[in-house]
Structures are given as C-alpha cells and as structure tokens.
Design a protein around this motif. Sequence first.
Motif, PDB file in Angstrom:
ATOM      1  N   GLN A   1      -1.590 -29.373 -15.239  1.00 42.46           N
ATOM      2  CA  GLN A   1      -2.301 -28.736 -16.349  1.00 42.46           C
ATOM      3  C   GLN A   1      -3.462 -27.886 -15.843  1.00 42.46           C
ATOM      4  O   GLN A   1      -3.766 -26.851 -16.431  1.00 42.46           O
ATOM      5  N   GLY A   2      -4.085 -28.322 -14.765  1.00 46.74           N
ATOM      6  CA  GLY A   2      -5.179 -27.554 -14.175  1.00 46.74           C
ATOM      7  C   GLY A   2      -4.694 -26.253 -13.562  1.00 46.74           C
ATOM      8  O   GLY A   2      -5.435 -25.278 -13.488  1.00 46.74           O
ATOM      9  N   ILE A   3      -3.454 -26.235 -13.123  1.00 40.82           N
ATOM     10  CA  ILE A   3      -2.889 -25.017 -12.533  1.00 40.82           C
ATOM     11  C   ILE A   3      -2.396 -24.079 -13.623  1.00 40.82           C
ATOM     12  O   ILE A   3      -2.731 -22.904 -13.645  1.00 40.82           O
ATOM     13  N   SER A   4      -1.606 -24.614 -14.541  1.00 40.73           N
ATOM     14  CA  SER A   4      -1.032 -23.776 -15.592  1.00 40.73           C
ATOM     15  C   SER A   4      -0.437 -24.661 -16.687  1.00 40.73           C
ATOM     16  O   SER A   4       0.231 -25.654 -16.396  1.00 40.73           O
ATOM     17  N   LYS A   5      -0.663 -24.290 -17.928  1.00 40.35           N
ATOM     18  CA  LYS A   5      -0.072 -25.042 -19.034  1.00 40.35           C
ATOM     19  C   LYS A   5       1.444 -24.940 -18.999  1.00 40.35           C
ATOM     20  O   LYS A   5       2.152 -25.887 -19.335  1.00 40.35           O
ATOM     21  N   ARG A   6       1.940 -23.788 -18.597  1.00 39.38           N
ATOM     22  CA  ARG A   6       3.397 -23.584 -18.503  1.00 39.38           C
ATOM     23  C   ARG A   6       4.004 -24.510 -17.441  1.00 39.38           C
ATOM     24  O   ARG A   6       5.051 -25.101 -17.651  1.00 39.38           O
ATOM     25  N   LEU A   7       3.329 -24.631 -16.285  1.00 38.43           N
ATOM     26  CA  LEU A   7       3.801 -25.522 -15.234  1.00 38.43           C
ATOM     27  C   LEU A   7       3.857 -26.953 -15.744  1.00 38.43           C
ATOM     28  O   LEU A   7       4.833 -27.666 -15.531  1.00 38.43           O
ATOM     29  N   ALA A   8       2.814 -27.370 -16.438  1.00 37.50           N
ATOM     30  CA  ALA A   8       2.775 -28.725 -16.983  1.00 37.50           C
ATOM     31  C   ALA A   8       3.889 -28.942 -17.998  1.00 37.50           C
ATOM     32  O   ALA A   8       4.530 -29.997 -18.017  1.00 37.50           O
ATOM     33  N   ALA A   9       4.143 -27.942 -18.842  1.00 31.87           N
ATOM     34  CA  ALA A   9       5.183 -28.075 -19.861  1.00 31.87           C
ATOM     35  C   ALA A   9       6.581 -28.112 -19.247  1.00 31.87           C
ATOM     36  O   ALA A   9       7.467 -28.802 -19.754  1.00 31.87           O
TER      37      ALA A   9
END
Length: 171
Positions: free
Chosen positions: A109-117
Amino acid sequence: SRRARARSCRRSQDLKVQEELQAEQTVKASTVCKPCGIGLGADGRFIGEFKPQPNPSYIPERLVVWDRIHSKAQAELESKPKEPIIIKLPDGSEIGGTSWTTTPMEIAQGISKRLAADSVVASVTYRSGVVDSVADVMNEDDETEDGDDDESTATKLSRLWDLNRPLEGDC
C-alpha cells in the motif's frame, strides 16, 4: 475374426463396468438423510429440497472456538519483541519496518494502491536466521535439496507469505 471377438469382449466388459458404476451411484443417490430429506446424488448435487438456513445451529459453537483460538494467537503475537527491521524490495530499495507488526500489505500500500489491490501473496526471503513461526506445521518434505536440515539454510529460502501476516525479521 479374433479382432472382432476381442472388441466384442472389451465392449461387454466396458458395459459390465458401466452397469456396476450405475448401480453404485443409484445406491449412493438413494442415501438420503431421513429427518431432512436431503442427500447428495451421484453427480454431487443435492437430492431433495435444500433450503439454506439463515442462522444454522452450529455457528455459535464455531464462533466460540474461533474466539478462543484467535485470542490465544493475538496474545502470542503481542508478546513477540517489536524490533526495527529493514525490508529490501526487488528494485534494491530498502524500507524500514517493525518486526511482528509490519505486513507485506502495508508495504504494498505504501508503494501503490494498485499494487496492493492486485497482490495475492508476498514472496519473502529472510536475510538473518529467523525461526519461522509456522515451521511446526510445514511438511517434512520441505527440506533442503541435500537433506541437510541446517536452520540458517532453511530460513534463507524464499517463502510465500500471507499479505496480512506480520514480518518476523530483516528480509
């Protein structure tokens, strides 16, 4: 000719096997729970009228067991030492975190919301000799290739890690 007789014999054997399977399935299909009239057919579908109940009677019992196990696990997690750790990402950058608190999902989530999703699981490789908290439940087949059960070798292997499971050390 011989071939025709052999084919005929195979067909009769196949038919006999099919008849036996159908007889078994018929017996299985006829096994229905007497009180509720529900059973599973040979195809795996419910036989009879199936009506899901909004609050089955077993749910409160299972919730009591879940609460007991969950509270024990949370107490164990809280007793673990919270130390600063360094998480090295695949691109070489490093992020600070806290052992037994920071999760792979928080990092994603700290890197990217898309990555987390889009993430399902993390691949974690510990740098130091970290004793895996779930090592007791791992298969005995999960040994190193040469059969050596050296802890320092075993902990440096990359492992699939649940996104919400806290990291245990530098990785």
